[in-house]
Scaffold this motif. Structure first.
Motif, mmCIF file in Angstrom:
data_model
loop_
_atom_site.group_PDB
_atom_site.id
_atom_site.type_symbol
_atom_site.label_atom_id
_atom_site.label_comp_id
_atom_site.label_asym_id
_atom_site.label_seq_id
_atom_site.Cartn_x
_atom_site.Cartn_y
_atom_site.Cartn_z
ATOM 1 N N PRO A 198 0.802 -1.223 0.000
ATOM 2 C CA PRO A 198 0.000 0.000 0.000
ATOM 3 C C PRO A 198 0.837 1.277 0.000
ATOM 4 O O PRO A 198 0.344 2.334 0.351
ATOM 5 C CB PRO A 198 -0.770 -0.121 1.318
ATOM 6 N N GLY A 199 2.104 1.167 -0.349
ATOM 7 C CA GLY A 199 2.973 2.334 -0.280
ATOM 8 C C GLY A 199 2.440 3.507 -1.082
ATOM 9 O O GLY A 199 2.039 3.358 -2.232
ATOM 10 N N ASP A 200 2.426 4.680 -0.472
ATOM 11 C CA ASP A 200 2.042 5.907 -1.185
ATOM 12 C C ASP A 200 3.258 6.543 -1.851
ATOM 13 O O ASP A 200 3.156 7.152 -2.911
ATOM 14 C CB ASP A 200 1.405 6.891 -0.208
ATOM 15 N N GLY A 201 4.410 6.410 -1.197
ATOM 16 C CA GLY A 201 5.662 6.877 -1.763
ATOM 17 C C GLY A 201 6.662 5.744 -1.749
ATOM 18 O O GLY A 201 6.707 4.966 -0.788
ATOM 19 N N ALA A 202 7.434 5.594 -2.804
ATOM 20 C CA ALA A 202 8.411 4.502 -2.856
ATOM 21 C C ALA A 202 9.541 4.848 -3.810
ATOM 22 O O ALA A 202 9.314 5.334 -4.922
ATOM 23 C CB ALA A 202 7.748 3.204 -3.280
ATOM 24 N N ILE A 203 10.761 4.602 -3.341
ATOM 25 C CA ILE A 203 11.969 4.716 -4.159
ATOM 26 C C ILE A 203 12.769 3.453 -3.881
ATOM 27 O O ILE A 203 12.978 3.092 -2.728
ATOM 28 C CB ILE A 203 12.813 5.947 -3.781
ATOM 29 N N ASN A 204 13.226 2.783 -4.924
ATOM 30 C CA ASN A 204 13.973 1.538 -4.735
ATOM 31 C C ASN A 204 15.070 1.448 -5.794
ATOM 32 O O ASN A 204 14.984 0.658 -6.737
ATOM 33 C CB ASN A 204 13.028 0.333 -4.820
ATOM 34 N N ILE A 205 16.098 2.278 -5.636
ATOM 35 C CA ILE A 205 17.185 2.372 -6.609
ATOM 36 C C ILE A 205 18.188 1.244 -6.386
ATOM 37 O O ILE A 205 18.662 1.041 -5.270
ATOM 38 C CB ILE A 205 17.908 3.727 -6.509
ATOM 39 N N PHE A 206 18.537 0.534 -7.455
ATOM 40 C CA PHE A 206 19.483 -0.577 -7.365
ATOM 41 C C PHE A 206 20.934 -0.083 -7.389
ATOM 42 O O PHE A 206 21.215 0.997 -7.937
ATOM 43 C CB PHE A 206 19.294 -1.542 -8.535
#
Length: 353
Positions: A198-206
């Motif tokens: 349910p994330g409203d904000g998400a950053i997942n940089i590899f």
């Protein structure tokens, strides 16, 4: 049996490496663990440096751990450190901290995204301070090692754009997930990015090396049937064989199960390499229903919109968007039209409903 009959029953312990490290106030009394494969020193030497610096070496990672030193291919210890919010350093940083002569010289950051990390910390502080926001995941990885950057350049046969390198020389990976406190679907136990969270904000940089060398997207973003596919892929005014196009995708921000950001390497032109960035929609099945941009613009957009998923979809997703002129959304663009956090929260609540 005859050959080993004269071998002593008790092994002779190896002497600890002789190191010249002095006590370091920053490490005094801290519990420090090491994970992964070190390239410039052995594990025994790392332990000796930790002891000489006044710290306490540990073999596992727990809530009591203060610092984790990362080598290549870090595994479960790194995952635990992320969950517990434990500070991490890469091998280069540790060698600089103990003032070891083998430490690679720190590259000077000039130009686009050279100040990304301090501005990201300001954005994060604003989210943490807001009473309507709950942070579920927050981890900033250590910078990319110069050895990893060289390996990527060798693999690509060319150097990457300075903006890409500036980012990864500050943090070789970045994970953030947040929700509003009144999100009706909020679940703090589900913090997987590639899931129906349910994330409203998400950053997942590899990490840089994972993006360009290690990640395998077979049967995820490209499939064997594409090799014999009769239709070509139209992209930004050119035509590519579907297999070649799909296999050239290099996802670098897998922030949502429906959407992710990636480099389209087959469309990269000139040097240094600054491949166009597109958003994969429909679980990454479609990469043409998005406005093209570049890495600098993408990261500035993420920063300006507090990592909001809804904002990224609104700004970058557009039917057949690849046919239009690429978007240039640099720092100057967002300074001219700043985004208020209150408006970001209003938009994510609309998406929740």
């Amino acid at each position: 049996m005859a050959a080993i009959s004269t071998v002593a029953a008790t092994a002779t312990p190896k002497p600890a490496p002789n190191v010249q490290t002095s006590a370091i106030a920053e490490l005094a009394g801290k519990k420090v663990a090491v994970t992964g494969t070190l390239s410039l020193m052995t594990r025994a030497e790392a332990k000796a440096h930790i002891l000489a610096a006044g710290a306490i070496p540990t073999g596992s990672v727990s809530k009591a751990t203060d610092l984790l030193i990362l080598g290549a291919n870090a595994g479960s210890k790194l995952r635990t450190a992320k969950q517990l919010g434990i500070k991490t350093l890469n091998e280069d940083q540790f060698l600089r901290l103990i003032q070891d002569d083998r430490a690679p010289e720190q590259a000077k950051l000039i130009g686009a995204l050279s100040d990304f990390l301090p501005r990201y910390q300001q954005m994060l502080a604003a989210l943490e301070a807001h009473p309507d926001v709950r942070i579920l995941v927050n981890h900033v990885a250590p910078p990319a090692s110069e050895a990893d950057i060289r390996a990527v350049h060798k693999h690509l046969g060319a150097e990457l754009d300075p903006a890409i390198l500036n980012f990864h020389r500050q943090c070789d990976g970045l994970s953030l997930m947040w929700v509003t406190t009144d999100n009706p679907n909020g679940d703090s136990n589900n913090t997987r990015f590639n899931d129906y969270h349910p994330g409203d904000g998400a950053i997942n940089i590899f990490p840089l090396k994972k993006t360009f060398i290690e990640a395998d997207w077979n049967d995820i973003h490209y499939f064997d049937f594409m090799k014999d596919h009769a239709d070509d892929q139209e992209f930004a005014g050119k035509s590519y064989q579907l297999w070649d196009f799909s296999k050239s995708l290099r996802v670098f921000d897998e922030f949502n199960i429906y959407n992710m950001a990636g480099f389209v390497m087959i469309a990269a032109e000139g040097e240094p390499l600054n491949p166009p960035v597109s958003i994969g929609d429909d679980h990454g099945a479609c990469w043409t229903d998005a406005r093209l941009t570049d890495f600098e613009s993408y990261m500035e957009t993420v920063l300006a919109t507090y990592g909001s998923i809804a904002a990224r979809r609104r700004i970058l997703l557009e039917y057949a968007g690849h046919q239009k002129k690429p978007l240039r959304l640099d720092q100057r663009h967002w300074q001219a039209q700043p985004t208020e956090l209150a408006k970001v929260l209003d938009e994510v609540r609309e998406r929740q409903n």
